[in-house]
Design a protein around this motif. Structure first.
Motif, PDB file in Angstrom:
ATOM      1  N   UNK A 182      45.839  43.358  48.414  1.00  0.00           N
ATOM      2  CA  UNK A 182      46.632  43.788  47.268  1.00  0.00           C
ATOM      3  C   UNK A 182      46.488  42.822  46.104  1.00  0.00           C
ATOM      4  N   UNK A 183      46.392  41.536  46.399  1.00  0.00           N
ATOM      5  CA  UNK A 183      46.232  40.538  45.334  1.00  0.00           C
ATOM      6  C   UNK A 183      44.886  40.719  44.636  1.00  0.00           C
ATOM      7  N   UNK A 184      43.839  40.971  45.396  1.00  0.00           N
ATOM      8  CA  UNK A 184      42.521  41.189  44.795  1.00  0.00           C
ATOM      9  C   UNK A 184      42.534  42.443  43.924  1.00  0.00           C
ATOM     10  N   UNK A 185      43.210  43.483  44.394  1.00  0.00           N
ATOM     11  CA  UNK A 185      43.318  44.713  43.610  1.00  0.00           C
ATOM     12  C   UNK A 185      44.059  44.456  42.300  1.00  0.00           C
ATOM     13  N   UNK A 186      45.157  43.716  42.377  1.00  0.00           N
ATOM     14  CA  UNK A 186      45.915  43.395  41.165  1.00  0.00           C
ATOM     15  C   UNK A 186      45.101  42.547  40.188  1.00  0.00           C
ATOM     16  N   UNK A 187      44.355  41.588  40.713  1.00  0.00           N
ATOM     17  CA  UNK A 187      43.500  40.764  39.846  1.00  0.00           C
ATOM     18  C   UNK A 187      42.423  41.608  39.170  1.00  0.00           C
ATOM     19  N   UNK A 188      41.871  42.571  39.904  1.00  0.00           N
ATOM     20  CA  UNK A 188      40.858  43.458  39.320  1.00  0.00           C
ATOM     21  C   UNK A 188      41.462  44.302  38.197  1.00  0.00           C
ATOM     22  N   UNK A 189      42.680  44.776  38.401  1.00  0.00           N
ATOM     23  CA  UNK A 189      43.348  45.560  37.352  1.00  0.00           C
ATOM     24  C   UNK A 189      43.593  44.698  36.114  1.00  0.00           C
ATOM     25  N   UNK A 190      44.048  43.474  36.315  1.00  0.00           N
ATOM     26  CA  UNK A 190      44.300  42.581  35.180  1.00  0.00           C
ATOM     27  C   UNK A 190      43.006  42.236  34.448  1.00  0.00           C
ATOM     28  N   UNK A 191      41.938  41.982  35.195  1.00  0.00           N
ATOM     29  CA  UNK A 191      40.640  41.690  34.567  1.00  0.00           C
ATOM     30  C   UNK A 191      40.144  42.907  33.788  1.00  0.00           C
ATOM     31  N   UNK A 192      40.323  44.086  34.364  1.00  0.00           N
ATOM     32  CA  UNK A 192      39.924  45.309  33.674  1.00  0.00           C
ATOM     33  C   UNK A 192      40.715  45.533  32.400  1.00  0.00           C
ATOM     34  N   UNK A 193      41.991  45.237  32.461  1.00  0.00           N
ATOM     35  CA  UNK A 193      42.843  45.376  31.276  1.00  0.00           C
ATOM     36  C   UNK A 193      42.368  44.452  30.159  1.00  0.00           C
ATOM     37  N   UNK A 194      42.122  43.191  30.503  1.00  0.00           N
ATOM     38  CA  UNK A 194      41.656  42.233  29.491  1.00  0.00           C
ATOM     39  C   UNK A 194      40.305  42.665  28.927  1.00  0.00           C
ATOM     40  N   UNK A 244      50.496  37.558  34.408  1.00  0.00           N
ATOM     41  CA  UNK A 244      50.327  38.433  35.562  1.00  0.00           C
ATOM     42  C   UNK A 244      49.513  37.778  36.657  1.00  0.00           C
ATOM     43  N   UNK A 245      48.509  37.016  36.265  1.00  0.00           N
ATOM     44  CA  UNK A 245      47.696  36.304  37.250  1.00  0.00           C
ATOM     45  C   UNK A 245      48.551  35.269  37.986  1.00  0.00           C
ATOM     46  N   UNK A 246      49.438  34.594  37.264  1.00  0.00           N
ATOM     47  CA  UNK A 246      50.351  33.658  37.910  1.00  0.00           C
ATOM     48  C   UNK A 246      51.240  34.354  38.934  1.00  0.00           C
ATOM     49  N   UNK A 247      51.724  35.538  38.592  1.00  0.00           N
ATOM     50  CA  UNK A 247      52.538  36.298  39.533  1.00  0.00           C
ATOM     51  C   UNK A 247      51.725  36.724  40.750  1.00  0.00           C
ATOM     52  N   UNK A 248      50.478  37.097  40.544  1.00  0.00           N
ATOM     53  CA  UNK A 248      49.625  37.494  41.669  1.00  0.00           C
ATOM     54  C   UNK A 248      49.400  36.312  42.610  1.00  0.00           C
ATOM     55  N   UNK A 274      53.618  26.492  46.707  1.00  0.00           N
ATOM     56  CA  UNK A 274      52.514  27.283  46.145  1.00  0.00           C
ATOM     57  C   UNK A 274      53.053  28.539  45.467  1.00  0.00           C
ATOM     58  N   UNK A 275      54.065  29.146  46.076  1.00  0.00           N
ATOM     59  CA  UNK A 275      54.719  30.292  45.434  1.00  0.00           C
ATOM     60  C   UNK A 275      55.331  29.840  44.111  1.00  0.00           C
ATOM     61  N   UNK A 276      56.006  28.690  44.138  1.00  0.00           N
ATOM     62  CA  UNK A 276      56.607  28.142  42.923  1.00  0.00           C
ATOM     63  C   UNK A 276      55.579  27.814  41.859  1.00  0.00           C
TER      64      UNK A 276
END
Length: 90
Positions: free
Chosen positions: A17-29, A50-54, A68-70
């Motif tokens: 899910x994290x990789x999917x979210x990163x791909x969406x953010x990269x696509x958006x940029x 968003x990347x920080x949240x991911x 690490x979460x923090x």
């Protein structure tokens, strides 16, 4: 895997899910930069929180140490403040 959980459960359990979210953010940029909707710096400042949240989500899903979460949350907040500062300068 969770019985009957399906593909979505697997996405979370295996951490994809994290990789999917990163791909969406990269696509958006990339989309915003390619369409010249925003300068590259502004587009990056938009997606970096968003990347920080991911990072925080992935760390939590992996059962990583709370620090690490923090760290992910702190980076999201700092990037958000940088984005706000940039927007208020315009």
């Amino acid at each position: 895997m969770i019985p009957g959980g399906g593909a979505m459960a697997a996405l979370f359990e295996q951490g994809w899910i994290a990789a999917l979210l990163l791909a969406v953010l990269a696509g958006e940029a990339a989309f915003l930069i390619a369409r010249r909707a925003m300068p590259p710096r502004a587009a990056l400042l938009l997606v970096l929180p968003g990347i920080g949240f991911v990072v925080a989500i992935q760390a939590a899903l992996m059962g990583a140490h709370w620090s690490l979460v923090g760290l992910g949350l702190m980076l999201a907040g700092l990037f958000h403040l940088a984005d706000l500062r940039e927007r208020l300068r315009r």
